[in-house]
Design an enzyme around this catalytic site. Structure first.
Site, PDB file in Angstrom:
ATOM      1  N   SER A  45       0.836  -1.286   0.006  1.00 48.14           N
ATOM      2  CA  SER A  45      -0.069   0.087  -0.198  1.00 48.14           C
ATOM      3  C   SER A  45       0.974   1.336  -0.213  1.00 48.14           C
ATOM      4  CB  SER A  45      -0.870  -0.036   1.246  1.00 48.14           C
ATOM      5  OG  SER A  45      -0.443   0.110   2.575  1.00 48.14           O
ATOM      6  N   HIS A  85       1.311   4.486   6.893  1.00 47.95           N
ATOM      7  CA  HIS A  85       0.549   5.418   5.894  1.00 47.95           C
ATOM      8  C   HIS A  85       0.995   6.753   5.935  1.00 47.95           C
ATOM      9  CE1 HIS A  85      -2.713   2.541   4.411  1.00 47.95           C
ATOM     10  NE2 HIS A  85      -1.647   2.240   3.952  1.00 47.95           N
ATOM     11  N   ASP A 112      -7.723   6.796   4.450  1.00 51.71           N
ATOM     12  CA  ASP A 112      -7.911   5.548   5.451  1.00 51.71           C
ATOM     13  C   ASP A 112      -9.243   5.828   6.095  1.00 51.71           C
ATOM     14  OD1 ASP A 112      -5.691   4.705   4.613  1.00 51.71           O
ATOM     15  OD2 ASP A 112      -4.280   5.404   6.169  1.00 51.71           O
TER      16      ASP A 112
END
Length: 169
Positions: A45, A85, A112
């Site tokens: 990701s 992230h 997210d």
């Protein structure tokens, strides 16, 4: 005489190994402010910036405000592993001064918010474990293999990794 010397060296070596296994993690925790400062990346990701199998190093000793573009490690209720992230928005409430953060994986098409607890559209500072300080390519692959093998045993043979940037140590 040689047996006694070899035995003494072996015991000394074992004591040093055990001491290192105990003291190094405790020392790094004191230096970085994070319980587990090195973690393997288990998904794609964050590609191309950080790839699956890379090892990330996290710290939490900075009192600086969170900035758009920096990469953080955060924990979400209901998920086994923390997530790494990028910060895409930082909101500071005008009246209360509360900080709210929105994140997204570089390789993901949406932010997210779907990861956060129901009714919580932003991360709060207490959700954040630390900031990614650096990474080493490929060093985390042993952890990836172990994690995949464990998932296969648990699921009866099939593994599907969601497009979330899992990390583990």
């Amino acid at each position: 005489m040689k047996i006694r010397h070899a035995l003494t060296q072996s015991v000394t070596f074992l004591v040093m190994v055990v001491a290192l296994l105990v003291l190094v993690p405790e020392g790094t925790m004191l230096v970085t402010g994070v319980k587990t400062p090195a973690m393997a990346v288990l998904s794609e990701s964050m590609e191309p910036a950080i790839r699956r199998g890379d090892m990330v190093f996290v710290h939490n000793m900075s009192n600086e405000p969170f900035r758009i573009g920096e990469i953080i490690l955060f924990k979400v209720d209901g998920f086994e592993h923390p997530v790494v992230h990028r910060v895409i928005k930082v909101h500071k409430h005008r009246d209360t001064g509360e900080i709210r953060i929105l994140t997204k994986g570089d390789n993901n098409s949406v932010d997210d918010q779907f990861l956060y607890p129901v009714g919580q559209p932003w991360l709060q500072p207490h959700d954040i474990i630390g900031r990614v300080a650096s990474y080493l390519p490929y060093v985390g692959w042993p952890s990836v293999f172990i994690s995949e093998a464990y998932k296969m045993l648990q699921s009866g043979g099939s593994t599907t990794t969601p497009q979330v940037h899992w990390v583990t140590m």
